[in-house]
Design an enzyme around this catalytic site. Structure first.
Site, PDB file in Angstrom:
ATOM      1  N   GLY A 215       0.834  -1.204   0.000  1.00 54.32           N
ATOM      2  CA  GLY A 215       0.000   0.000   0.000  1.00 54.32           C
ATOM      3  C   GLY A 215       0.865   1.249   0.000  1.00 54.32           C
ATOM      4  O   GLY A 215       0.604   2.209  -0.719  1.00 54.32           O
TER       5      GLY A 215
ATOM      6  N   GLY B 292     -13.027   4.377  19.866  1.00 54.04           N
ATOM      7  CA  GLY B 292     -13.093   2.992  20.292  1.00 54.04           C
ATOM      8  C   GLY B 292     -14.526   2.551  20.526  1.00 54.04           C
ATOM      9  O   GLY B 292     -15.447   3.378  20.542  1.00 54.04           O
TER      10      GLY B 292
ATOM     11  N   CYS C   1     -13.611  11.294  19.190  1.00 60.50           N
ATOM     12  CA  CYS C   1     -14.783  10.419  19.137  1.00 60.50           C
ATOM     13  C   CYS C   1     -15.056   9.817  20.526  1.00 60.50           C
ATOM     14  O   CYS C   1     -15.519  10.517  21.396  1.00 60.50           O
ATOM     15  CB  CYS C   1     -14.616   9.368  18.050  1.00 60.50           C
ATOM     16  SG  CYS C   1     -16.216   8.806  17.454  1.00 60.50           S
ATOM     17  N   LEU C   2     -14.688   8.546  20.760  1.00 61.77           N
ATOM     18  CA  LEU C   2     -14.868   8.013  22.106  1.00 61.77           C
ATOM     19  C   LEU C   2     -14.127   8.900  23.118  1.00 61.77           C
ATOM     20  O   LEU C   2     -14.588   9.085  24.250  1.00 61.77           O
ATOM     21  CB  LEU C   2     -14.345   6.574  22.180  1.00 61.77           C
ATOM     22  CG  LEU C   2     -14.450   5.918  23.550  1.00 61.77           C
ATOM     23  CD1 LEU C   2     -15.904   5.721  23.942  1.00 61.77           C
ATOM     24  CD2 LEU C   2     -13.714   4.587  23.583  1.00 61.77           C
ATOM     25  N   GLY C   3     -13.020   9.469  22.701  1.00 58.62           N
ATOM     26  CA  GLY C   3     -12.234  10.348  23.578  1.00 58.62           C
ATOM     27  C   GLY C   3     -12.998  11.591  24.008  1.00 58.62           C
ATOM     28  O   GLY C   3     -12.746  12.148  25.075  1.00 58.62           O
TER      29      GLY C   3
ATOM     30  N   HIS D  96     -13.645  12.482  13.444  1.00 59.11           N
ATOM     31  CA  HIS D  96     -12.280  11.933  13.345  1.00 59.11           C
ATOM     32  C   HIS D  96     -11.391  12.849  12.505  1.00 59.11           C
ATOM     33  O   HIS D  96     -11.249  12.646  11.301  1.00 59.11           O
ATOM     34  CB  HIS D  96     -12.315  10.540  12.717  1.00 59.11           C
ATOM     35  CG  HIS D  96     -12.869   9.506  13.623  1.00 59.11           C
ATOM     36  ND1 HIS D  96     -12.093   8.809  14.527  1.00 59.11           N
ATOM     37  CD2 HIS D  96     -14.129   9.063  13.785  1.00 59.11           C
ATOM     38  CE1 HIS D  96     -12.851   7.975  15.211  1.00 59.11           C
ATOM     39  NE2 HIS D  96     -14.100   8.106  14.780  1.00 59.11           N
TER      40      HIS D  96
ATOM     41  N   GLU E  45      -8.295  12.973  12.296  1.00 61.89           N
ATOM     42  CA  GLU E  45      -7.068  12.333  11.785  1.00 61.89           C
ATOM     43  C   GLU E  45      -7.173  11.935  10.319  1.00 61.89           C
ATOM     44  O   GLU E  45      -6.165  11.763   9.648  1.00 61.89           O
ATOM     45  CB  GLU E  45      -6.697  11.118  12.654  1.00 61.89           C
ATOM     46  CG  GLU E  45      -7.623   9.905  12.569  1.00 61.89           C
ATOM     47  CD  GLU E  45      -8.792   9.933  13.542  1.00 61.89           C
ATOM     48  OE1 GLU E  45      -9.203  11.043  13.959  1.00 61.89           O
ATOM     49  OE2 GLU E  45      -9.322   8.852  13.874  1.00 61.89           O
TER      50      GLU E  45
HETATM   51  N1  GLN Z   1     -18.307   3.808  20.517  1.00 60.22           N
HETATM   52  C1  GLN Z   1     -18.599   5.183  20.318  1.00 60.22           C
HETATM   53  C2  GLN Z   1     -19.823   5.393  19.453  1.00 60.22           C
HETATM   54  O1  GLN Z   1     -20.247   4.511  18.765  1.00 60.22           O
HETATM   55  C3  GLN Z   1     -17.409   5.927  19.750  1.00 60.22           C
HETATM   56  C4  GLN Z   1     -17.070   5.533  18.360  1.00 60.22           C
HETATM   57  C5  GLN Z   1     -15.701   5.951  17.940  1.00 60.22           C
HETATM   58  O2  GLN Z   1     -14.864   6.322  18.762  1.00 60.22           O
HETATM   59  N2  GLN Z   1     -15.411   5.849  16.660  1.00 60.22           N
HETATM   60  O3  GLN Z   1     -20.382   6.457  19.429  1.00 60.22           O
END
Ligand code: GLN
Length: 541
Positions: free
Chosen positions: A17, A354, A381-383, A507, A509
């Site tokens: 890749g 996550g 996100c989860l963070g 996200h 990133e």
């Molecule tokens: N699990 C969380 C949600 O579904 C966060 C998802 C993620 O971090 N991509 O909203």
């Protein structure tokens, strides 16, 4: 339009890749419009349903496609913006063929791998070419030659070469040339065997890209040239790079790969302008400063699970003349010991995305540590959800606050599902995915960083900040600094009394590029550098 196919032999994880993306960099910098795409032989419709433990990061595109992480390399190494057409899996191919079969589109014929499956694959190449336009399309075939499941793809690209003519189609085969330490020698046999395997299928590679730890000397090159039936200049050394993957295009240019490709495909194009790329690489290799950033996650031991985050940190580091030392912290380890021993002395703490509740209490503990110790915090996100839960519990005194993802009956569901998500039962492509707009609040940290009012970012999540708690958290100092255009969904939060405590539901990133660091990563690294200077001023010893 010219077509380049990249196959792999001997072992997986050869960096095909990266090689494909790097060739893309070189051709694009010669003034050509390059498109990249990946074919993956597994049966999943897309990697969205696969665990990062099996597949690494799921890379998300503007249109919401959940794709292989190689598409991340393609977007970072070139200026193309990819769509769901650029990643094809066997699952998609069979789904389409079987749907047509049920619709009676094959008019009573027996449906077979050749021609129906192979036609479907070839169709995707021409569809992408037609939709995106351009000069060259580089298609990487996932897996290793000899895999049963890869055969239809290889047969399809063989036919493609036959139909479009050898002056328009080029095959590059990536192999491993292992170094046998005891003998002090590089061995070419695996390459010979994998090329002969490819020839059995009817494909004679034009270029052999040899992954190796040691330089390929003339003798080894001659041997590969002779046994694999390619001229010696078509034996390309792909030696492990010392510092950063961004060196790969420069190395391949030294090997004259782009000249060879242009010559073979009868393309007239000037030499590539690699000035800005070289500068970027220099900044990555020789920075003045150095910060240590803790990434607290669940898949921390895996190289590929947070790939785009690590790359985005590198981009922001280069922009700030700063080496980023990533300290990988297992969230579950924090649950056992507390944050102090892992996080003390770091200049920044990042909690990535996550799913599932494993390690979440450790992450909440880490967010608290960052907030209380005024260490720059970046939640993705989860963070972000973690940051909200922590703030709700420990600042707003909402005992037991949680996300309903982790605890259905929490007394304070500060993160929860929207009504429409509650009805979703199937997995795969059902999250809130792809590009959505966000309005930024004036006079906030993030508005300053982006320098504009409206931004678009890529998403991949199901759960949302529960707006019933907006007033409560805002009154205590956590600001919702970005929302969806209708104002209903929280997209960004930040703390008022903290040097840098920023978290986003999207996200970022996925939009960071080598010479264009993402504003939130850039802000985070600047804050980390500040934190370091402040700490030194306070304790010069
Ligand atoms: N699990 C969380 C949600 O579904 C966060 C998802 C993620 O971090 N991509 O909203």
């Amino acid at each position: 339009m010219k077509y380049i196919f990249v196959t792999g032999g001997v072992v997986s994880s050869l960096g095909k890749g990266l090689a494909a993306a790097s060739l893309g960099t070189l051709l694009e910098r010669r003034g050509l419009k390059v498109i990249l795409q990946k074919f993956d032989p597994y049966l999943n419709i897309d990697p969205g349903t696969m665990s990062p433990f099996q597949h690494g990061e799921v890379y998300v595109l503007d249109d919401g496609a959940e794709t292989d992480l190689d598409l991340g390399h393609y977007e970072r190494f070139t200026s193309t913006n990819l769509s769901k057409l650029n990643n094809l899996t066997s699952g998609q191919v069979y789904m389409s063929v079987l749907t047509k079969e049920r619709q009676g589109k094959y008019l009573g014929n027996t449906v077979q791998v050749i021609p129906h499956v192979t036609n479907e694959i070839k169709q995707r190449i021409t569809d992408v070419a037609e939709k995106m336009g351009g000069d060259i399309i580089i298609t990487e075939i996932g897996g290793t030659v000899g895999d049963i499941e890869g055969l239809p793809f290889l047969e399809a690209i063989r036919q493609f070469g036959h139909e479009y003519g050898r002056e328009n189609v080029l095959y590059i085969h990536a192999t491993l040339v292992p170094y046998i330490r005891a003998a002090g020698e590089l061995k070419t046999k695996p390459t010979q065997q994998s090329v002969s395997k490819l020839r059995e299928i009817g494909i004679s590679p034009d270029i052999i890209f040899c992954r190796t730890e040691q330089p390929l000397d003339l003798e080894v090159r001659e041997k590969i040239s002779l046994f694999c039936n390619v001229p010696i200049e078509a034996v390309i050394e792909g030696r492990d790079v010392k510092h950063t993957v961004y060196e790969v295009p420069l190395k391949l240019h030294e090997e004259r790969l782009d000249d060879l490709v242009c010559e073979r495909l009868h393309i007239v194009a000037p030499q590539p302008d690699l000035t800005s790329w070289r500068k970027f690489v220099q900044r990555v290799i020789n920075p003045t400063h150095h910060v240590r950033i803790g990434v607290v996650g669940k898949y921390i031991e895996l190289q590929d699970a947070y790939k785009s985050i690590y790359e985005a940190l590198t981009h922001a580091g280069a922009a700030n003349d700063c080496k980023i030392e990533v300290v990988r912290v297992d969230a579950e380890a924090i649950e056992k010991t507390g944050s102090e021993i892992y996080l003390a002395g770091l200049q920044g703490i990042l909690i990535p995305g996550g799913f599932g509740d494993r390690g979440t209490e450790g992450k909440i503990n880490a967010a608290r540590y960052a907030r209380e110790h005024q260490i720059p915090y970046f939640g993705i996100c989860l963070g972000m959800q973690i940051a909200v839960i922590e703030f709700a519990r420990n600042v707003c005194a909402l005992a037991g606050a949680n996300s309903t993802e982790f605890e259905k009956s929490t007394p304070h569901p500060v993160i929860s599902l929207l009504e429409e998500q509650k009805r979703v039962t199937s997995k795969g492509g059902t999250m809130r995915l792809g590009t959505w707009s966000t309005e930024l609040l004036p006079n906030t940290k993030v508005r300053g960083l982006y320098g504009k009012d409206t931004i678009t970012e890529r998403h991949r999540h199901r759960y949302e900040f529960n707006s019933d708690y907006k007033e409560n958290v805002e009154s205590k100092g956590m600001l919702i600094s970005g929302t969806s255009p209708d104002g209903n969904l929280a997209e960004l939060v930040e703390l008022k009394d903290h040097p840098y405590f920023v978290a986003c539901q999207f996200h970022p990133e996925f939009l960071s590029k080598p010479n264009k660091p993402h504003p939130l990563f850039d802000g985070f690294i600047k804050a980390a550098l500040h934190h370091q200077t402040a700490a030194l001023d306070a304790d010069p010893s």
